[in-house]
Design an enzyme around this catalytic site. Structure first.
Site, PDB file in Angstrom:
ATOM      1  N   SER A   1       4.939  -3.848  -6.986  1.00 56.20           N
ATOM      2  CA  SER A   1       5.826  -2.748  -6.649  1.00 56.20           C
ATOM      3  C   SER A   1       5.094  -1.401  -6.604  1.00 56.20           C
ATOM      4  O   SER A   1       4.317  -1.148  -5.697  1.00 56.20           O
ATOM      5  CB  SER A   1       6.990  -2.718  -7.657  1.00 56.20           C
ATOM      6  OG  SER A   1       7.986  -1.823  -7.275  1.00 56.20           O
TER       7      SER A   1
ATOM      8  N   ASP B   1      -5.528   1.699   2.611  1.00 53.01           N
ATOM      9  CA  ASP B   1      -5.292   1.969   4.028  1.00 53.01           C
ATOM     10  C   ASP B   1      -6.022   3.219   4.515  1.00 53.01           C
ATOM     11  O   ASP B   1      -6.406   3.299   5.690  1.00 53.01           O
ATOM     12  CB  ASP B   1      -3.792   2.116   4.296  1.00 53.01           C
ATOM     13  CG  ASP B   1      -3.069   0.775   4.308  1.00 53.01           C
ATOM     14  OD1 ASP B   1      -3.723  -0.241   4.033  1.00 53.01           O
ATOM     15  OD2 ASP B   1      -1.857   0.748   4.593  1.00 53.01           O
TER      16      ASP B   1
ATOM     17  N   LYS C   1       5.752  -7.290  -4.034  1.00 53.37           N
ATOM     18  CA  LYS C   1       7.129  -6.775  -4.063  1.00 53.37           C
ATOM     19  C   LYS C   1       7.194  -5.510  -3.219  1.00 53.37           C
ATOM     20  O   LYS C   1       6.683  -4.460  -3.610  1.00 53.37           O
ATOM     21  CB  LYS C   1       7.595  -6.475  -5.484  1.00 53.37           C
ATOM     22  CG  LYS C   1       9.043  -5.961  -5.536  1.00 53.37           C
ATOM     23  CD  LYS C   1       9.461  -5.611  -6.949  1.00 53.37           C
ATOM     24  CE  LYS C   1      10.906  -5.105  -6.979  1.00 53.37           C
ATOM     25  NZ  LYS C   1      11.088  -3.830  -6.256  1.00 53.37           N
TER      26      LYS C   1
END
Length: 523
Positions: free
Chosen positions: A285, A296, A310
């Protein structure tokens, strides 16, 4: 028929939570008529409140694994791990199939100290069976909580053990800190271990960053292993510390929730320098939001094993009776567009067994056992390939090392012998140790778990019912010595001292130090 009823009830719940007049719609009249008929004509007396609660639980469970109903009496306890402190045994748990399942032990708490583990199922409390008898969250809380210094006996079922394992837990004050440790891993690299994303995480983390920077940290190892998440906003604030203003951290989107972008501000305090994020299958999460943003944007390297997966966003909605439900309202996506939510189409039970399935398939030990389709491929800012749909894939894989685990070690660990031995040892040696070692650094450098101390440990373990096993001792020698040394450090100082010592056995940590020194970041 099941899907029709599911949709009908979900609509009814959402409307109630939003104070909309659902009762006058065709579906609302139908549902109310259904309940009226039950109360009027069913052969036995109908408990309407209990039926409604059961229906809500069943509907939410059928939708996705993270939408949950919270009765009013359990609402405060559900929030407690993220907002405060209390006196008790120091565990987080769920009621799964009418059994108390330990989902995590609170670092530094009494349960963690004696060897209780995530995955343990509590079958008895004070020799009274509590599994399969309808125990609720409130019952567990009332039974396990108590004043500091009082004792409670629990009997747990643990995978791999044929018999119940008994633990005597001495209750204590449970402080709920987010940052377990912050220290210098090398002259130029700081290390920060974060265990959850709670109300105080941002303040704690910023203090930890200032601490290591003041000591010369130009690089950082951020340890999110085992961090099951928490507040999304705190994850965004942490990622903001590493990314320059304007960069996308995460975005959310759902059927009735238009896309919302969360971008970095100009407040970052560690926007330069090498970053390594450590993750494992327990990182979920909010941990995955931070990791995904750093990966990224090619801001740092990710080391470890595939994270939990999640990627659903829940919103707490209050119900008319004082209870609430946490309903999934959107998915979150990393800057590259990845939704890392693992599949749940096979049902709740299969979803809950996912980590066990990964282990059985060899994913924790062999990187090549992971096969993801091309449709889940995404690309970072520098066009490096990453994957979505099932967790964050690390840049560098670290297998789970079980080479030092023996049956002997498992026995002393399950029975809490390690910590009990250390506590007994410190009863007689605390003053002399504190006079010899002024701080954890001096202790780590100079203290040795020698043969004499190991012999005392083996003798103590025998008194506790663990027979001496030469082969097991040989296999687990380094592990046992290091854990004894680390546990002594924790009890002399704090949890930070424990990590300062035990990270000698942390392969991910050691790899992080290695890649920070070489040119891995430039490849």
């Amino acid at each position: 028929m099941k899907n029709v009823l599911t949709c009908m009830l979900v609509m009814w719940l959402c409307a109630s939570a939003q104070a909309q007049s659902y009762s006058q719609t065709t579906e609302g009249i139908k549902f109310n008529g259904f309940m009226d008929l039950l109360k009027w004509g069913y052969v036995d007396t109908v408990n309407s409140e209990k039926l409604t609660d059961a229906a809500i639980v069943a509907v939410l469970k059928d939708l996705d694994p993270h939408s949950v109903y919270i009765p009013k009496e359990e609402l405060r306890e559900m929030n407690e791990p993220l907002v405060g402190n209390f006196e008790g045994v120091g565990i987080q748990f769920n009621i799964l199939f009418d059994t108390i399942l330990v989902t995590a032990t609170i670092p530094g708490g009494p349960s963690e100290k004696i060897g209780l583990m995530a995955g343990d199922k509590i079958i008895k409390i004070e020799d009274k069976v509590v599994a399969g008898v309808g125990f609720k969250t409130t019952d567990v809380t009332k039974t396990l909580r108590g004043d500091k210094g009082t004792k409670v006996k629990v009997s747990v079922m643990r995978r791999g053990s044929k018999e119940l394992i008994d633990f005597i837990i001495v209750r204590d004050k449970i402080p709920l800190f987010s940052v377990d440790a912050s220290f210098m891993a090398s002259p130029e690299t700081g290390y920060i271990k974060v265990n959850r994303f709670s109300e105080t995480t941002t303040d704690e983390f910023r203090m930890a960053v200032k601490k290591v920077k003041a000591q010369g940290a130009q690089n950082l190892i951020l340890d999110l292993t085992g961090n099951g998440g928490g507040y999304m906003n705190r994850a965004i604030e942490m990622a903001d510390e590493f990314l320059s203003a304007g960069k996308l951290i995460v975005y959310t989107q759902g059927r009735n929730n238009p896309r919302i972008d969360y971008n970095a501000t100009s407040n970052g305090d560690f926007e330069k320098g090498k970053i390594v994020v450590l993750i494992d299958e327990g990182s979920a999460s909010a941990s995955e939001i931070v990791t995904g943003a750093i990966q990224d944007w090619d801001r740092g390297l990710v080391i470890g094993r595939r994270s939990y997966g999640k990627g659903l966003v829940q919103k707490t909605m209050n119900l008319s009776d004082g209870g609430a439900m946490r309903m999934t309202v959107a998915r979150y996506y990393t800057p590259a567009g990845r939704n890392i939510q693992k599949p749940y189409e096979d049902g709740y039970d299969a979803y809950q067994k996912d980590l066990a399935t990964r282990f059985e398939h060899g994913e924790f030990t062999v990187q090549d056992s992971i096969h993801l389709p091309d449709s889940l491929k995404f690309y970072t800012n520098k066009k490096r390939m990453v994957y979505g749909g099932g967790g964050i894939m690390p840049d560098i894989f670290i297998p789970l090392d079980t080479s030092m685990i023996s049956k002997y070690y498992s026995s002393v660990f399950r029975k809490g012998v390690l910590n009990q031995f250390v506590l007994n040892y410190l009863d007689n040696n605390r003053k002399s140790l504190m006079s010899q070692y002024s701080d954890p650094r001096m202790y780590k450098t100079n203290f040795i778990v020698d043969e004499a101390l190991m012999n005392k440990f083996v003798a103590f373990a025998e008194k506790e019912g663990v027979e001496k096993n030469e082969e097991g001792l040989k296999t687990s020698d380094v592990l046992l010595r290091t854990q004894i040394k680390a546990l002594i450090a924790r009890n002399l100082w704090d949890l930070e001292a424990f990590y300062y010592v035990i990270n000698d056995l942390n392969d991910g940590y050691q790899k992080a130090l290695e890649v920070i020194k070489d040119n891995t970041f430039d490849k």
